[in-house]
Motif scaffolding. Structure first.
Motif, PDB file in Angstrom:
ATOM      1  N   LEU A 107       0.732  -1.176  -0.050  1.00 22.75           N
ATOM      2  CA  LEU A 107       0.138  -0.156   0.012  1.00 22.75           C
ATOM      3  C   LEU A 107       0.619   1.457  -0.115  1.00 22.75           C
ATOM      4  CD1 LEU A 107      -2.626   0.932   0.218  1.00 22.75           C
ATOM      5  CD2 LEU A 107      -2.319   1.146   2.959  1.00 22.75           C
ATOM      6  N   VAL A 108       1.203   1.197   1.182  1.00 22.22           N
ATOM      7  CA  VAL A 108       2.672   2.462   1.016  1.00 22.22           C
ATOM      8  C   VAL A 108       3.340   2.808  -0.397  1.00 22.22           C
ATOM      9  CG1 VAL A 108       4.417   1.590   1.591  1.00 22.22           C
ATOM     10  CG2 VAL A 108       4.331   3.607   2.543  1.00 22.22           C
ATOM     11  N   MET A 131       0.545   3.758  -2.699  1.00 19.93           N
ATOM     12  CA  MET A 131       0.492   5.453  -1.743  1.00 19.93           C
ATOM     13  C   MET A 131       1.574   6.486  -2.849  1.00 19.93           C
ATOM     14  SD  MET A 131      -2.161   5.946  -0.616  1.00 19.93           S
ATOM     15  CE  MET A 131      -3.134   3.987  -1.429  1.00 19.93           C
ATOM     16  N   HIS A 132       2.954   6.313  -2.696  1.00 19.44           N
ATOM     17  CA  HIS A 132       4.450   6.629  -2.813  1.00 19.44           C
ATOM     18  C   HIS A 132       4.245   7.117  -4.035  1.00 19.44           C
ATOM     19  CE1 HIS A 132       8.070   7.364  -4.219  1.00 19.44           C
ATOM     20  NE2 HIS A 132       8.361   8.414  -2.744  1.00 19.44           N
ATOM     21  N   LEU A 147       1.510   7.228  -6.340  1.00 20.07           N
ATOM     22  CA  LEU A 147       0.436   8.153  -6.426  1.00 20.07           C
ATOM     23  C   LEU A 147       1.047   9.751  -6.242  1.00 20.07           C
ATOM     24  CD1 LEU A 147      -2.586   5.636  -7.061  1.00 20.07           C
ATOM     25  CD2 LEU A 147      -1.158   6.898  -8.921  1.00 20.07           C
ATOM     26  N   GLY A 148       1.534   9.846  -5.275  1.00 19.65           N
ATOM     27  CA  GLY A 148       1.623  11.192  -4.733  1.00 19.65           C
ATOM     28  C   GLY A 148       2.791  12.011  -5.526  1.00 19.65           C
ATOM     29  N   ASP A 149       2.353  11.725  -6.853  1.00 28.47           N
ATOM     30  CA  ASP A 149       3.313  12.705  -7.799  1.00 28.47           C
ATOM     31  C   ASP A 149       2.280  13.216  -8.992  1.00 28.47           C
ATOM     32  OD1 ASP A 149       5.652  12.832  -9.275  1.00 28.47           O
ATOM     33  OD2 ASP A 149       4.589  12.787 -10.893  1.00 28.47           O
ATOM     34  N   PRO A 150       2.493  14.096  -9.017  1.00 32.24           N
ATOM     35  CA  PRO A 150       1.309  15.160  -9.970  1.00 32.24           C
ATOM     36  C   PRO A 150       1.010  13.998 -11.363  1.00 32.24           C
ATOM     37  CG  PRO A 150       2.474  17.367  -9.099  1.00 32.24           C
ATOM     38  CD  PRO A 150       2.796  15.339  -8.984  1.00 32.24           C
ATOM     39  N   ILE A 190      -0.236  10.523 -10.880  1.00 35.01           N
ATOM     40  CA  ILE A 190      -1.454  10.751 -10.510  1.00 35.01           C
ATOM     41  C   ILE A 190      -2.935  10.997 -11.633  1.00 35.01           C
ATOM     42  CG2 ILE A 190      -2.857  13.123 -10.040  1.00 35.01           C
ATOM     43  CD1 ILE A 190      -3.680  11.442  -7.516  1.00 35.01           C
ATOM     44  N   LEU A 212     -10.671   0.782  -2.926  1.00 36.01           N
ATOM     45  CA  LEU A 212      -9.505   1.978  -3.052  1.00 36.01           C
ATOM     46  C   LEU A 212      -9.334   2.468  -4.708  1.00 36.01           C
ATOM     47  CD1 LEU A 212      -7.577   3.654  -1.722  1.00 36.01           C
ATOM     48  CD2 LEU A 212      -5.550   1.634  -2.154  1.00 36.01           C
ATOM     49  N   LEU A 217     -10.475   5.697  -5.303  1.00 37.52           N
ATOM     50  CA  LEU A 217      -9.184   7.323  -6.166  1.00 37.52           C
ATOM     51  C   LEU A 217     -10.061   7.369  -7.647  1.00 37.52           C
ATOM     52  CD1 LEU A 217      -5.740   5.267  -5.359  1.00 37.52           C
ATOM     53  CD2 LEU A 217      -6.898   7.765  -5.260  1.00 37.52           C
ATOM     54  N   LEU A 239     -10.379  12.020  -8.845  1.00 40.28           N
ATOM     55  CA  LEU A 239      -9.069  12.385  -9.808  1.00 40.28           C
ATOM     56  C   LEU A 239      -9.977  14.073 -10.164  1.00 40.28           C
ATOM     57  CD1 LEU A 239      -6.971  10.582  -9.568  1.00 40.28           C
ATOM     58  CD2 LEU A 239      -8.000   9.732 -11.308  1.00 40.28           C
ATOM     59  N   LEU A 266      -5.896  15.711  -3.746  1.00 36.76           N
ATOM     60  CA  LEU A 266      -5.573  13.891  -3.650  1.00 36.76           C
ATOM     61  C   LEU A 266      -4.240  13.675  -3.986  1.00 36.76           C
ATOM     62  CD1 LEU A 266      -6.788  11.332  -3.587  1.00 36.76           C
ATOM     63  CD2 LEU A 266      -7.168  11.675  -6.285  1.00 36.76           C
ATOM     64  N   VAL A 267      -3.606  14.643  -4.585  1.00 37.43           N
ATOM     65  CA  VAL A 267      -2.424  14.188  -4.895  1.00 37.43           C
ATOM     66  C   VAL A 267      -1.618  14.703  -3.408  1.00 37.43           C
ATOM     67  CG1 VAL A 267      -2.141  16.841  -6.030  1.00 37.43           C
ATOM     68  CG2 VAL A 267      -0.444  14.530  -6.685  1.00 37.43           C
ATOM     69  N   MET A 289      -2.106  11.930  -1.268  1.00 37.62           N
ATOM     70  CA  MET A 289      -1.344  10.804  -1.803  1.00 37.62           C
ATOM     71  C   MET A 289      -0.010  11.063  -0.842  1.00 37.62           C
ATOM     72  SD  MET A 289      -3.520   8.480  -2.711  1.00 37.62           S
ATOM     73  CE  MET A 289      -4.963   8.808  -2.226  1.00 37.62           C
ATOM     74  N   HIS A 290       0.568  12.181  -1.052  1.00 34.15           N
ATOM     75  CA  HIS A 290       2.234  12.268  -0.858  1.00 34.15           C
ATOM     76  C   HIS A 290       1.997  12.048   0.003  1.00 34.15           C
ATOM     77  CE1 HIS A 290       5.607  14.398  -0.292  1.00 34.15           C
ATOM     78  NE2 HIS A 290       5.840  13.865  -1.205  1.00 34.15           N
ATOM     79  N   GLY A 299       3.054   8.199   1.384  1.00 35.43           N
ATOM     80  CA  GLY A 299       3.570   7.023   0.799  1.00 35.43           C
ATOM     81  C   GLY A 299       4.761   7.488   1.046  1.00 35.43           C
ATOM     82  N   ILE A 306       1.929   6.662   6.360  1.00 37.80           N
ATOM     83  CA  ILE A 306       0.596   5.517   6.797  1.00 37.80           C
ATOM     84  C   ILE A 306       0.677   4.611   7.983  1.00 37.80           C
ATOM     85  CG2 ILE A 306       1.668   3.977   5.689  1.00 37.80           C
ATOM     86  CD1 ILE A 306      -0.153   3.731   3.760  1.00 37.80           C
ATOM     87  N   ALA A 324     -11.676   2.798   2.044  1.00 40.86           N
ATOM     88  CA  ALA A 324     -10.684   1.520   1.501  1.00 40.86           C
ATOM     89  C   ALA A 324      -9.231   1.355   2.113  1.00 40.86           C
ATOM     90  CB  ALA A 324     -10.873   2.125   0.197  1.00 40.86           C
TER      91      ALA A 324
END
Lengths: 105, 105
Positions: free
Chosen positions: A16-17, A20-21, A23-26, A29, A96, A100, A104, B16-17, B20-21, B24, B29, B99
């Motif tokens: 999961l982490v 998440m990591h 998707l933690g970027d513009p 995502i 999830l 997501l 968006l 959202l981003v 997520m970041h 991450g 988490i 989720a």
DNA sequence: CCTATGGTTGGACTGTCGTCAAACAATCTC
DNA sequence: GAGATTGTTTGACGACAGTCCAACCATAGG
């Protein structure tokens, strides 16, 4: 030669982490939104709405998503086709992906 | 003096981003899991299962989560109490928090 | 075989991130 | 007020990440 796939984690090893990591970027995502249709997509920057980025940069982002377990890449000749690992993500993290995609921008 | 809150984004400005970041990262988490009970939690490293980290490091992670809009921090005397912004997150990203909490390791 | 195509890889550069330590600030308690 | 309690802030440092460029590689098509 039969189609091959670029290296990716097994379904049960998706963390999961790391998802998440990834998707933690513009940029990434945004790629998720592109892949949301479930279809296969080429890697060309213009093909995924990233015409302003260098092809090597796009390749880098796709690798991060693949290694996080979000996407799978099929090799066919000189082309690579990327798509979401929807079933495996749904099985591992129920709800999830749906949440997501609905969230968006 | 009346209770105050540390700076945080308005509900409609939560991105959202950025969420997520913020999630991450292994430490944060894990914090999400701690906050999952909906209650308020002190900032002391030992109080949130992060006894191996320096208090300034924990403070840093809590700030990242707060500025991403995931948590809210109430100031009461010399203590600060952190909790999830569950209602606001649910309203903005329906199903996402559920989720995530279900997928936590 | 030659060249063009589609993408990957490696290096370089810049910026951000996680961590700790020390100093600071605000509050409580005596 | 003095000292202890609870966190925050700042600075430093190494590690990581995003971007571009140039070189490379495999394949497809003449």
């Amino acid at each position: 030669m039969v189609d091959e796939r670029l290296p990716q984690p097994d379904a049960e090893d998706i963390e999961l982490v790391k998802v998440m990591h990834a998707l933690g970027d513009p940029v990434r995502i945004r790629l998720l939104g592109v892949y949301a249709d479930g279809g296969e997509h080429s890697c060309a920057p213009e093909a995924v709405g990233l015409g302003h980025l260098h092809k090597s940069t796009v390749s880098h982002h796709m690798r991060v998503m693949r290694e996080a377990g979000i996407t799978t890449t099929r090799v066919a000749g000189r082309n690579r086709y990327v798509r979401l690992r929807r079933d495996e993500l749904d099985a591992r993290f129920p709800g999830l992906l749906d949440a997501l995609l609905k969230s968006l921008p």
